[in-house]
Design an enzyme around this catalytic site. Structure first.
Site, PDB file in Angstrom:
ATOM      1  CE  LYS A  96      -3.855  -2.315   2.278  1.00 39.58           C
ATOM      2  NZ  LYS A  96      -3.183  -3.549   2.715  1.00 39.58           N
TER       3      LYS A  96
HETATM    4  O1  LIG Z   1      -9.216  -3.188   1.803  1.00 44.64           O
HETATM    5  C1  LIG Z   1      -8.316  -3.937   2.186  1.00 44.64           C
HETATM    6  C2  LIG Z   1      -7.061  -3.939   1.631  1.00 44.64           C
HETATM    7  C3  LIG Z   1      -6.134  -4.852   2.056  1.00 44.64           C
HETATM    8  N1  LIG Z   1      -6.412  -5.745   3.038  1.00 44.64           N
HETATM    9  C4  LIG Z   1      -5.362  -6.710   3.428  1.00 44.64           C
HETATM   10  O2  LIG Z   1      -5.807  -8.032   3.094  1.00 44.64           O
HETATM   11  C5  LIG Z   1      -5.473  -8.932   4.148  1.00 44.64           C
HETATM   12  C6  LIG Z   1      -6.756  -9.458   4.781  1.00 44.64           C
HETATM   13  O3  LIG Z   1      -6.453 -10.451   5.726  1.00 44.64           O
HETATM   14  P1  LIG Z   1      -7.594 -11.420   6.333  1.00 44.64           P
HETATM   15  O4  LIG Z   1      -6.856 -12.243   7.330  1.00 44.64           O
HETATM   16  O5  LIG Z   1      -8.131 -12.243   5.196  1.00 44.64           O
HETATM   17  O6  LIG Z   1      -8.621 -10.542   6.941  1.00 44.64           O
HETATM   18  C7  LIG Z   1      -4.607  -8.157   5.114  1.00 44.64           C
HETATM   19  O7  LIG Z   1      -3.258  -8.317   4.730  1.00 44.64           O
HETATM   20  C8  LIG Z   1      -5.030  -6.722   4.913  1.00 44.64           C
HETATM   21  O8  LIG Z   1      -3.990  -5.804   5.213  1.00 44.64           O
HETATM   22  C9  LIG Z   1      -7.663  -5.745   3.577  1.00 44.64           C
HETATM   23  O9  LIG Z   1      -7.982  -6.552   4.490  1.00 44.64           O
HETATM   24  N2  LIG Z   1      -8.588  -4.848   3.147  1.00 44.64           N
END
Ligand SMILES: O=c1ccn([C@@H]2O[C@H](COP(=O)(O)O)[C@@H](O)[C@H]2O)c(=O)[nH]1
Length: 279
Positions: A96
Protein backbone atom coordinates in the site's frame (compact mmCIF):
# COMPACT_ATOMS: atom_id res chain seq x y z
CA UNK A 1 6.74 -9.28 -23.11
CA UNK A 2 3.48 -10.57 -21.67
CA UNK A 3 1.54 -8.05 -19.60
CA UNK A 4 0.62 -8.67 -15.97
CA UNK A 5 -3.08 -8.63 -16.87
CA UNK A 6 -2.56 -11.38 -19.41
CA UNK A 7 -0.42 -13.46 -17.00
CA UNK A 8 -3.02 -13.04 -14.25
CA UNK A 9 -5.85 -13.99 -16.59
CA UNK A 10 -4.00 -17.20 -17.52
CA UNK A 11 -3.07 -18.02 -13.90
CA UNK A 12 -6.70 -17.62 -12.82
CA UNK A 13 -7.87 -19.85 -15.67
CA UNK A 14 -5.27 -22.54 -14.86
CA UNK A 15 -5.22 -22.42 -11.06
CA UNK A 16 -8.61 -20.90 -10.28
CA UNK A 17 -9.70 -17.52 -8.95
CA UNK A 18 -7.86 -17.28 -5.65
CA UNK A 19 -5.30 -15.12 -3.90
CA UNK A 20 -3.99 -16.33 -0.53
CA UNK A 21 -2.29 -13.88 1.80
CA UNK A 22 0.78 -14.60 3.91
CA UNK A 23 0.02 -12.62 7.05
CA UNK A 24 2.18 -13.94 9.91
CA UNK A 25 0.25 -12.33 12.77
CA UNK A 26 1.83 -12.92 16.22
CA UNK A 27 -1.34 -14.85 17.16
CA UNK A 28 -0.94 -17.13 14.12
CA UNK A 29 2.72 -17.82 14.92
CA UNK A 30 1.61 -18.83 18.45
CA UNK A 31 -1.23 -20.97 17.06
CA UNK A 32 1.28 -22.76 14.83
CA UNK A 33 3.58 -23.37 17.82
CA UNK A 34 6.21 -21.00 16.42
CA UNK A 35 8.18 -18.33 18.28
CA UNK A 36 7.45 -14.67 17.53
CA UNK A 37 10.93 -14.28 16.05
CA UNK A 38 12.56 -14.19 12.62
CA UNK A 39 13.02 -17.96 12.87
CA UNK A 40 9.27 -18.37 13.45
CA UNK A 41 8.53 -15.97 10.59
CA UNK A 42 10.81 -17.88 8.21
CA UNK A 43 9.23 -21.27 9.11
CA UNK A 44 5.73 -19.86 8.77
CA UNK A 45 6.36 -18.35 5.34
CA UNK A 46 8.21 -21.44 4.08
CA UNK A 47 5.33 -23.70 5.17
CA UNK A 48 2.78 -21.55 3.32
CA UNK A 49 4.92 -21.62 0.17
CA UNK A 50 5.25 -25.41 0.41
CA UNK A 51 1.52 -25.86 0.97
CA UNK A 52 0.01 -23.57 -1.65
CA UNK A 53 2.73 -21.96 -3.78
CA UNK A 54 2.30 -24.44 -6.62
CA UNK A 55 -1.52 -24.47 -6.64
CA UNK A 56 -2.79 -20.93 -6.07
CA UNK A 57 -2.91 -18.26 -8.81
CA UNK A 58 -1.68 -15.39 -6.63
CA UNK A 59 0.04 -15.25 -3.24
CA UNK A 60 -0.02 -11.95 -1.36
CA UNK A 61 2.62 -11.51 1.34
CA UNK A 62 1.62 -8.71 3.72
CA UNK A 63 4.82 -6.67 3.98
CA UNK A 64 4.01 -5.22 7.43
CA UNK A 65 4.33 -8.60 9.14
CA UNK A 66 7.83 -9.04 7.69
CA UNK A 67 8.94 -5.43 8.22
CA UNK A 68 8.18 -5.62 11.94
CA UNK A 69 11.31 -7.77 12.33
CA UNK A 70 13.52 -5.15 10.63
CA UNK A 71 16.20 -6.03 8.10
CA UNK A 72 16.12 -9.76 8.86
CA UNK A 73 12.33 -9.82 8.37
CA UNK A 74 12.73 -8.09 5.01
CA UNK A 75 15.37 -10.67 4.14
CA UNK A 76 12.78 -13.42 4.85
CA UNK A 77 10.36 -11.51 2.62
CA UNK A 78 12.93 -11.48 -0.20
CA UNK A 79 13.48 -15.22 0.03
CA UNK A 80 9.73 -15.89 0.29
CA UNK A 81 9.17 -13.89 -2.90
CA UNK A 82 11.91 -15.91 -4.66
CA UNK A 83 10.46 -19.23 -3.49
CA UNK A 84 6.97 -18.26 -4.66
CA UNK A 85 8.22 -17.23 -8.07
CA UNK A 86 10.16 -20.51 -8.34
CA UNK A 87 6.97 -22.54 -7.81
CA UNK A 88 5.00 -20.49 -10.30
CA UNK A 89 2.56 -18.40 -8.32
CA UNK A 90 2.22 -14.72 -9.11
CA UNK A 91 3.38 -12.58 -6.19
CA UNK A 92 1.31 -9.57 -5.17
CA UNK A 93 3.12 -7.68 -2.43
CA UNK A 94 0.66 -5.90 -0.15
CA UNK A 95 2.59 -2.72 0.74
CA UNK A 96 0.00 0.00 0.00
CA UNK A 97 2.66 2.51 -0.98
CA UNK A 98 1.97 6.08 -2.12
CA UNK A 99 3.79 9.44 -1.97
CA UNK A 100 4.75 12.39 -4.15
CA UNK A 101 5.74 11.23 -7.63
CA UNK A 102 9.51 11.53 -7.21
CA UNK A 103 9.38 9.26 -4.14
CA UNK A 104 6.94 6.89 -5.84
CA UNK A 105 9.69 6.40 -8.45
CA UNK A 106 11.86 4.89 -5.71
CA UNK A 107 9.02 2.61 -4.58
CA UNK A 108 8.56 1.57 -8.19
CA UNK A 109 12.28 0.68 -8.43
CA UNK A 110 12.05 -1.29 -5.18
CA UNK A 111 9.17 -3.53 -6.24
CA UNK A 112 8.68 -3.39 -10.00
CA UNK A 113 12.22 -3.33 -11.39
CA UNK A 114 13.33 -6.89 -12.21
CA UNK A 115 16.83 -6.16 -10.87
CA UNK A 116 15.53 -5.39 -7.34
CA UNK A 117 15.77 -8.03 -4.57
CA UNK A 118 12.13 -7.25 -3.71
CA UNK A 119 10.91 -7.54 -7.32
CA UNK A 120 7.33 -8.87 -7.47
CA UNK A 121 4.65 -9.30 -10.10
CA UNK A 122 2.40 -6.63 -8.61
CA UNK A 123 1.98 -4.32 -5.63
CA UNK A 124 -0.84 -2.57 -3.82
CA UNK A 125 -0.77 1.24 -3.87
CA UNK A 126 -2.55 4.04 -2.06
CA UNK A 127 -4.04 6.82 -4.24
CA UNK A 128 -4.55 9.45 -1.54
CA UNK A 129 -1.80 11.72 -2.84
CA UNK A 130 -3.64 11.63 -6.17
CA UNK A 131 -3.79 8.74 -8.65
CA UNK A 132 -1.45 10.74 -10.91
CA UNK A 133 1.30 10.61 -8.26
CA UNK A 134 1.43 6.83 -8.82
CA UNK A 135 2.43 7.29 -12.49
CA UNK A 136 6.04 6.08 -11.95
CA UNK A 137 4.64 2.78 -10.64
CA UNK A 138 2.25 2.46 -13.58
CA UNK A 139 5.05 3.24 -16.05
CA UNK A 140 7.57 0.78 -14.61
CA UNK A 141 4.89 -1.90 -14.25
CA UNK A 142 3.92 -1.45 -17.91
CA UNK A 143 7.56 -1.56 -18.99
CA UNK A 144 8.27 -4.88 -17.22
CA UNK A 145 4.95 -6.76 -17.33
CA UNK A 146 4.01 -5.84 -13.76
CA UNK A 147 0.76 -4.78 -12.14
CA UNK A 148 -0.52 -2.27 -9.59
CA UNK A 149 -3.66 -2.65 -7.46
CA UNK A 150 -4.94 0.73 -6.25
CA UNK A 151 -7.15 1.10 -3.16
CA UNK A 152 -10.68 2.14 -4.13
CA UNK A 153 -13.29 0.87 -1.63
CA UNK A 154 -11.43 -0.90 1.16
CA UNK A 155 -12.83 -3.64 3.37
CA UNK A 156 -12.46 -1.78 6.68
CA UNK A 157 -15.37 0.28 8.06
CA UNK A 158 -13.17 3.39 8.50
CA UNK A 159 -12.43 3.63 4.77
CA UNK A 160 -15.86 4.94 3.77
CA UNK A 161 -15.45 8.38 5.39
CA UNK A 162 -12.61 9.17 2.96
CA UNK A 163 -13.47 7.00 -0.03
CA UNK A 164 -17.15 7.97 -0.23
CA UNK A 165 -16.52 11.70 0.26
CA UNK A 166 -17.95 13.64 -2.69
CA UNK A 167 -15.78 16.03 -4.70
CA UNK A 168 -16.75 19.23 -6.53
CA UNK A 169 -17.66 17.29 -9.70
CA UNK A 170 -20.19 15.17 -7.79
CA UNK A 171 -18.10 12.00 -7.95
CA UNK A 172 -16.89 10.22 -4.82
CA UNK A 173 -13.15 9.91 -4.19
CA UNK A 174 -13.51 6.19 -4.93
CA UNK A 175 -15.27 6.80 -8.25
CA UNK A 176 -12.47 9.18 -9.28
CA UNK A 177 -9.94 6.42 -8.55
CA UNK A 178 -12.08 3.88 -10.42
CA UNK A 179 -12.39 6.17 -13.46
CA UNK A 180 -8.64 6.95 -13.62
CA UNK A 181 -7.70 3.28 -13.42
CA UNK A 182 -10.31 2.46 -16.08
CA UNK A 183 -8.58 4.95 -18.41
CA UNK A 184 -5.21 3.24 -17.87
CA UNK A 185 -6.67 -0.15 -18.84
CA UNK A 186 -8.49 1.08 -21.95
CA UNK A 187 -8.15 -1.40 -24.82
CA UNK A 188 -6.20 -3.99 -22.78
CA UNK A 189 -7.18 -7.58 -23.56
CA UNK A 190 -7.99 -10.02 -22.01
CA UNK A 191 -7.44 -8.09 -18.76
CA UNK A 192 -5.69 -4.84 -17.93
CA UNK A 193 -2.65 -4.73 -15.62
CA UNK A 194 -4.01 -2.05 -13.32
CA UNK A 195 -6.39 -3.33 -10.68
CA UNK A 196 -8.50 -1.98 -7.87
CA UNK A 197 -8.97 -3.10 -4.28
CA UNK A 198 -12.65 -3.41 -3.45
CA UNK A 199 -13.52 -5.09 -0.17
CA UNK A 200 -15.92 -8.03 -0.13
CA UNK A 201 -17.39 -6.65 3.12
CA UNK A 202 -18.88 -3.44 1.71
CA UNK A 203 -22.21 -4.62 0.29
CA UNK A 204 -23.70 -3.02 -2.80
CA UNK A 205 -21.03 -0.47 -3.75
CA UNK A 206 -23.17 2.22 -5.37
CA UNK A 207 -20.18 2.72 -7.68
CA UNK A 208 -19.74 1.99 -11.36
CA UNK A 209 -17.08 -0.69 -11.88
CA UNK A 210 -18.23 -1.62 -15.38
CA UNK A 211 -15.40 0.09 -17.29
CA UNK A 212 -12.43 -0.92 -15.10
CA UNK A 213 -11.07 -3.51 -17.51
CA UNK A 214 -8.59 -4.75 -14.90
CA UNK A 215 -8.64 -7.14 -11.94
CA UNK A 216 -10.66 -6.43 -8.79
CA UNK A 217 -8.88 -7.69 -5.68
CA UNK A 218 -11.48 -8.58 -3.03
CA UNK A 219 -10.09 -8.84 0.52
CA UNK A 220 -12.33 -9.08 3.60
CA UNK A 221 -13.41 -12.68 3.01
CA UNK A 222 -13.31 -15.09 5.95
CA UNK A 223 -11.82 -13.44 9.05
CA UNK A 224 -13.39 -10.03 8.33
CA UNK A 225 -16.81 -11.60 7.90
CA UNK A 226 -17.56 -11.59 4.17
CA UNK A 227 -18.50 -14.83 2.41
CA UNK A 228 -18.13 -15.93 -1.20
CA UNK A 229 -21.86 -15.26 -1.67
CA UNK A 230 -21.24 -11.59 -0.82
CA UNK A 231 -19.10 -11.27 -3.97
CA UNK A 232 -22.26 -11.42 -6.07
CA UNK A 233 -23.79 -8.51 -4.14
CA UNK A 234 -20.65 -6.36 -4.26
CA UNK A 235 -19.51 -7.00 -7.82
CA UNK A 236 -22.63 -7.89 -9.85
CA UNK A 237 -21.78 -7.97 -13.54
CA UNK A 238 -18.06 -7.37 -12.81
CA UNK A 239 -17.68 -10.83 -11.16
CA UNK A 240 -15.44 -12.27 -13.94
CA UNK A 241 -12.69 -9.78 -13.01
CA UNK A 242 -12.77 -10.55 -9.28
CA UNK A 243 -9.75 -12.03 -7.53
CA UNK A 244 -10.96 -13.16 -4.08
CA UNK A 245 -8.34 -12.87 -1.34
CA UNK A 246 -8.17 -14.79 1.93
CA UNK A 247 -5.45 -14.70 4.58
CA UNK A 248 -6.40 -15.83 8.12
CA UNK A 249 -9.26 -18.06 6.91
CA UNK A 250 -6.67 -20.27 5.17
CA UNK A 251 -3.71 -19.69 7.52
CA UNK A 252 -5.75 -20.74 10.59
CA UNK A 253 -5.65 -24.29 9.16
CA UNK A 254 -1.85 -24.51 9.55
CA UNK A 255 0.79 -25.57 10.25
CA UNK A 256 -0.24 -28.89 8.72
CA UNK A 257 0.53 -28.68 5.00
CA UNK A 258 -2.35 -30.91 3.94
CA UNK A 259 -4.80 -28.92 6.07
CA UNK A 260 -3.58 -25.64 4.54
CA UNK A 261 -4.07 -27.10 1.06
CA UNK A 262 -7.54 -28.31 1.96
CA UNK A 263 -8.49 -24.87 3.31
CA UNK A 264 -7.28 -23.18 0.11
CA UNK A 265 -9.14 -25.74 -2.02
CA UNK A 266 -12.32 -25.19 -0.01
CA UNK A 267 -12.37 -21.38 -0.33
CA UNK A 268 -11.45 -21.56 -4.02
CA UNK A 269 -14.34 -23.91 -4.68
CA UNK A 270 -16.72 -21.61 -2.70
CA UNK A 271 -15.59 -18.70 -4.88
CA UNK A 272 -15.75 -20.69 -8.10
CA UNK A 273 -19.37 -21.53 -7.38
CA UNK A 274 -20.13 -17.80 -7.36
CA UNK A 275 -17.71 -16.53 -10.01
CA UNK A 276 -18.17 -19.20 -12.67
CA UNK A 277 -21.22 -21.24 -11.62
CA UNK A 278 -21.48 -23.12 -14.95
CA UNK A 279 -17.90 -24.56 -14.87
O1 LIG B 1 -9.22 -3.19 1.80
C1 LIG B 1 -8.32 -3.94 2.19
C2 LIG B 1 -7.06 -3.94 1.63
C3 LIG B 1 -6.13 -4.85 2.06
N1 LIG B 1 -6.41 -5.74 3.04
C4 LIG B 1 -5.36 -6.71 3.43
O2 LIG B 1 -5.81 -8.03 3.09
C5 LIG B 1 -5.47 -8.93 4.15
C6 LIG B 1 -6.76 -9.46 4.78
O3 LIG B 1 -6.45 -10.45 5.73
P1 LIG B 1 -7.59 -11.42 6.33
O4 LIG B 1 -6.86 -12.24 7.33
O5 LIG B 1 -8.13 -12.24 5.20
O6 LIG B 1 -8.62 -10.54 6.94
C7 LIG B 1 -4.61 -8.16 5.11
O7 LIG B 1 -3.26 -8.32 4.73
C8 LIG B 1 -5.03 -6.72 4.91
O8 LIG B 1 -3.99 -5.80 5.21
C9 LIG B 1 -7.66 -5.75 3.58
O9 LIG B 1 -7.98 -6.55 4.49
N2 LIG B 1 -8.59 -4.85 3.15
Amino acid sequence: MESFGSRLHRAMAERGPLCVGIDPHPALLARWGLPDTVTGLERFARTVVEAIGDRVAVVKPQSAFFERFGASGVSVLESTIRQLRDVGSLVLLDVKRGDIGSTVSAYASAYLDPSSPLYVDAVTASPYLGVGSLAPMFDLAAAHGGGVFVLALTSNPEGASVQRAVGPDGRTVAQTVIDEISQLNRGAEPLGSFGLVVGATIGETGHDLSAVGGPLLAPGLGAQGATAADLRVVFGSSLPAVLPSYSREVLNAGPDVAALRAAADRVRSDCRAVLSPVD
